[in-house]
Design a protein around this motif. Structure first.
Motif, PDB file in Angstrom:
ATOM      1  N   SER A 162       2.693   9.627  -2.488  1.00 17.02           N
ATOM      2  CA  SER A 162       3.504   9.871  -3.672  1.00 17.02           C
ATOM      3  C   SER A 162       4.881  10.420  -3.300  1.00 17.02           C
ATOM      4  N   PHE A 163       4.923  11.387  -2.378  1.00 16.74           N
ATOM      5  CA  PHE A 163       6.196  11.946  -1.934  1.00 16.74           C
ATOM      6  C   PHE A 163       7.057  10.873  -1.256  1.00 16.74           C
ATOM      7  N   ALA A 164       6.427   9.972  -0.524  1.00 13.10           N
ATOM      8  CA  ALA A 164       7.169   8.973   0.227  1.00 13.10           C
ATOM      9  C   ALA A 164       7.732   7.869  -0.655  1.00 13.10           C
ATOM     10  N   ILE A 165       7.051   7.583  -1.764  1.00 12.74           N
ATOM     11  CA  ILE A 165       7.420   6.416  -2.564  1.00 12.74           C
ATOM     12  C   ILE A 165       8.076   6.759  -3.891  1.00 12.74           C
ATOM     13  N   SER A 166       7.540   7.737  -4.608  1.00 17.46           N
ATOM     14  CA  SER A 166       7.930   7.952  -5.996  1.00 17.46           C
ATOM     15  C   SER A 166       9.297   8.604  -6.131  1.00 17.46           C
ATOM     16  N   ASP A 167      10.145   8.021  -6.958  1.00 19.67           N
ATOM     17  CA  ASP A 167      11.455   8.599  -7.233  1.00 19.67           C
ATOM     18  C   ASP A 167      11.342   9.913  -7.991  1.00 19.67           C
ATOM     19  N   CYS A 168      10.241  10.092  -8.732  1.00 19.08           N
ATOM     20  CA  CYS A 168      10.079  11.303  -9.526  1.00 19.08           C
ATOM     21  C   CYS A 168       9.903  12.546  -8.664  1.00 19.08           C
ATOM     22  N   ASN A 169       9.660  12.355  -7.351  1.00 17.24           N
ATOM     23  CA  ASN A 169       9.483  13.502  -6.460  1.00 17.24           C
ATOM     24  C   ASN A 169      10.776  13.945  -5.791  1.00 17.24           C
ATOM     25  N   GLU A 170      11.893  13.329  -6.165  1.00 16.35           N
ATOM     26  CA  GLU A 170      13.180  13.744  -5.608  1.00 16.35           C
ATOM     27  C   GLU A 170      13.392  15.241  -5.865  1.00 16.35           C
ATOM     28  N   GLY A 171      13.844  15.950  -4.833  1.00 14.15           N
ATOM     29  CA  GLY A 171      14.152  17.359  -5.001  1.00 14.15           C
ATOM     30  C   GLY A 171      12.964  18.278  -4.833  1.00 14.15           C
ATOM     31  N   LEU A 172      11.788  17.722  -4.558  1.00 15.84           N
ATOM     32  CA  LEU A 172      10.600  18.553  -4.396  1.00 15.84           C
ATOM     33  C   LEU A 172      10.195  18.672  -2.929  1.00 15.84           C
ATOM     34  N   GLY A 173      11.148  18.441  -2.048  1.00  8.36           N
ATOM     35  CA  GLY A 173      10.837  18.498  -0.625  1.00  8.36           C
ATOM     36  C   GLY A 173      10.419  17.161  -0.069  1.00  8.36           C
ATOM     37  N   ARG A 211       9.144   8.825   4.038  1.00  3.58           N
ATOM     38  CA  ARG A 211      10.216   8.510   3.091  1.00  3.58           C
ATOM     39  C   ARG A 211      11.497   8.102   3.824  1.00  3.58           C
ATOM     40  N   MET A 212      11.603   8.470   5.087  1.00  5.54           N
ATOM     41  CA  MET A 212      12.782   8.148   5.887  1.00  5.54           C
ATOM     42  C   MET A 212      12.673   6.770   6.532  1.00  5.54           C
ATOM     43  N   GLY A 265      15.614  -5.303   6.940  1.00  2.03           N
ATOM     44  CA  GLY A 265      14.251  -5.795   7.045  1.00  2.03           C
ATOM     45  C   GLY A 265      13.479  -5.494   5.781  1.00  2.03           C
ATOM     46  N   LYS A 266      12.192  -5.649   5.862  1.00  2.00           N
ATOM     47  CA  LYS A 266      11.322  -5.496   4.698  1.00  2.00           C
ATOM     48  C   LYS A 266      10.259  -4.442   4.969  1.00  2.00           C
ATOM     49  N   LEU A 267      10.026  -3.587   3.985  1.00  2.00           N
ATOM     50  CA  LEU A 267       8.986  -2.568   4.059  1.00  2.00           C
ATOM     51  C   LEU A 267       7.901  -2.886   3.037  1.00  2.00           C
ATOM     52  N   VAL A 268       6.650  -2.905   3.491  1.00  2.00           N
ATOM     53  CA  VAL A 268       5.513  -3.150   2.602  1.00  2.00           C
ATOM     54  C   VAL A 268       4.470  -2.065   2.845  1.00  2.00           C
ATOM     55  N   TRP A 269       3.936  -1.529   1.745  1.00  2.00           N
ATOM     56  CA  TRP A 269       2.861  -0.549   1.815  1.00  2.00           C
ATOM     57  C   TRP A 269       1.536  -1.225   1.513  1.00  2.00           C
ATOM     58  N   PHE A 270       0.495  -0.828   2.252  1.00  2.00           N
ATOM     59  CA  PHE A 270      -0.865  -1.291   1.999  1.00  2.00           C
ATOM     60  C   PHE A 270      -1.724  -0.066   1.708  1.00  2.00           C
ATOM     61  N   LEU A 271      -2.152   0.082   0.467  1.00  2.00           N
ATOM     62  CA  LEU A 271      -2.883   1.258   0.031  1.00  2.00           C
ATOM     63  C   LEU A 271      -4.243   0.882  -0.535  1.00  2.00           C
ATOM     64  N   ASP A 272      -5.224   1.754  -0.314  1.00  2.00           N
ATOM     65  CA  ASP A 272      -6.451   1.608  -1.082  1.00  2.00           C
ATOM     66  C   ASP A 272      -6.294   2.427  -2.365  1.00  2.00           C
ATOM     67  N   LEU A 277       0.141   7.961  -7.637  1.00  2.00           N
ATOM     68  CA  LEU A 277       1.291   7.193  -8.091  1.00  2.00           C
ATOM     69  C   LEU A 277       1.171   6.900  -9.579  1.00  2.00           C
ATOM     70  N   GLU A 278       2.275   6.963 -10.273  1.00  2.00           N
ATOM     71  CA  GLU A 278       2.267   6.631 -11.685  1.00  2.00           C
ATOM     72  C   GLU A 278       2.239   5.122 -11.843  1.00  2.00           C
ATOM     73  N   ALA A 279       1.492   4.651 -12.826  1.00  2.00           N
ATOM     74  CA  ALA A 279       1.313   3.206 -13.028  1.00  2.00           C
ATOM     75  C   ALA A 279       2.633   2.485 -13.258  1.00  2.00           C
ATOM     76  N   GLY A 280       3.600   3.161 -13.841  1.00  2.00           N
ATOM     77  CA  GLY A 280       4.867   2.507 -14.146  1.00  2.00           C
ATOM     78  C   GLY A 280       5.920   2.672 -13.077  1.00  2.00           C
ATOM     79  N   ASN A 281       5.550   3.254 -11.965  1.00  2.94           N
ATOM     80  CA  ASN A 281       6.525   3.484 -10.908  1.00  2.94           C
ATOM     81  C   ASN A 281       7.031   2.167 -10.335  1.00  2.94           C
ATOM     82  N   ASP A 282       8.354   1.994 -10.267  1.00  3.47           N
ATOM     83  CA  ASP A 282       8.924   0.727  -9.805  1.00  3.47           C
ATOM     84  C   ASP A 282       8.533   0.416  -8.376  1.00  3.47           C
ATOM     85  N   ALA A 283       8.492   1.458  -7.516  1.00  2.00           N
ATOM     86  CA  ALA A 283       8.116   1.236  -6.120  1.00  2.00           C
ATOM     87  C   ALA A 283       6.704   0.692  -6.028  1.00  2.00           C
ATOM     88  N   TYR A 284       5.849   1.211  -6.889  1.00  2.00           N
ATOM     89  CA  TYR A 284       4.467   0.743  -6.896  1.00  2.00           C
ATOM     90  C   TYR A 284       4.402  -0.723  -7.313  1.00  2.00           C
TER      91      TYR A 284
END
Length: 232
Positions: free
Chosen positions: A182-193, A200-201, A207-214, A221-228
């Motif tokens: 969540s910290f690495a992907i979600s924009d809503c966590n900006e400013g929370l460390g 996140r870096m 190039g292209k970054l793809v996440w593979f999550l179970d 992650l929030e269902a409406g998160n654009d990164a998700y």
């Protein structure tokens, strides 16, 4: 055309095994074009239970006909500092003769694919939160002697090398990774460390970054998160 793949922890070896060791890939890929490197390695003997080389060999390399001369592991007889220096030298020589491509933006090696695992603290490769290694700009490979996870001594690609790859895949499984994801992907966590989370870096320069999550790793992650929506 060569294919350059860099792996990290054992979960990425399982990832390769599940796909590439099965039909049709195990029969149709031109394995003679493959070159394998390690984005991180523990400074232990190659037959040690914590060696990434050992785990990758057992789970992937032993099951496909990649040429032995195309597999570049670290020197496990050297000190961790020497091993990092030697590994960078080898990669620089391969870039010099164009066996490995080079990034036009920063002259770093341009791997076709770097496979990473994320830790519960958000680390990738052996780049840990708030560690000085995160600030390195000119080195391709560095070493750490104070890893918060055992064993303490490791070598690792630096962020400029990781971010120069054509493709980066980050694998996360388990509920213990949910907060870091969540910290690495979600924009809503900006400013929370979140900016101190190494994952996140990971921001490819060209190039292209793809996440593979179970499901468990994605649970924060929030269902409406654009990164998700766009990366999974």
């Amino acid at each position: 055309m060569y294919i350059h793949v860099s792996v990290s922890e054992v979960s990425t070896a399982f990832f390769l095994k599940r796909k590439l060791c099965e039909v049709p890939y195990n029969k149709t890929l031109d394995w003679s074009k493959w070159y394998v490197f390690w984005a991180e390695e523990r400074a232990v003997a190659k037959n040690h239970s914590e060696s990434n080389y050992k785990l990758t060999k057992e789970e992937f390399l032993s099951k496909v006909p990649i040429l032995n001369g195309h597999v570049y592991s670290i020197n496990d007889n050297a000190t961790v500092e020497e091993a990092a220096t030697d590994y960078e030298f080898v990669i620089r020589q391969l870039v010099k003769i164009r066996t490995v491509g080079v990034s036009e933006s920063n002259d770093c090696p341009k791997f076709d694919l770097i496979l990473l695992n994320i830790g519960p603290d958000g680390h990738v490769a052996s780049l840990f939160p708030n560690h000085p290694a995160l600030e390195l700009k000119d080195d391709w490979v560095t070493y750490v002697t104070d890893s918060p996870e055992p064993p303490p001594e490791r070598i690792t690609f630096t962020l400029p090398v990781i971010n120069s790859a054509s493709n980066i895949a980050i694998v996360a499984t388990g509920e213990d990774k949910a907060k870091a994801v969540s910290f690495a992907i979600s924009d809503c966590n900006e400013g929370l460390g979140a900016t101190s989370v190494p994952a996140r870096m990971v921001q490819p320069t060209d190039g292209k970054l793809v996440w593979f999550l179970d499901e468990a790793a994605a649970s924060s992650l929030e269902a409406g998160n654009d990164a998700y929506e766009h990366q999974y």
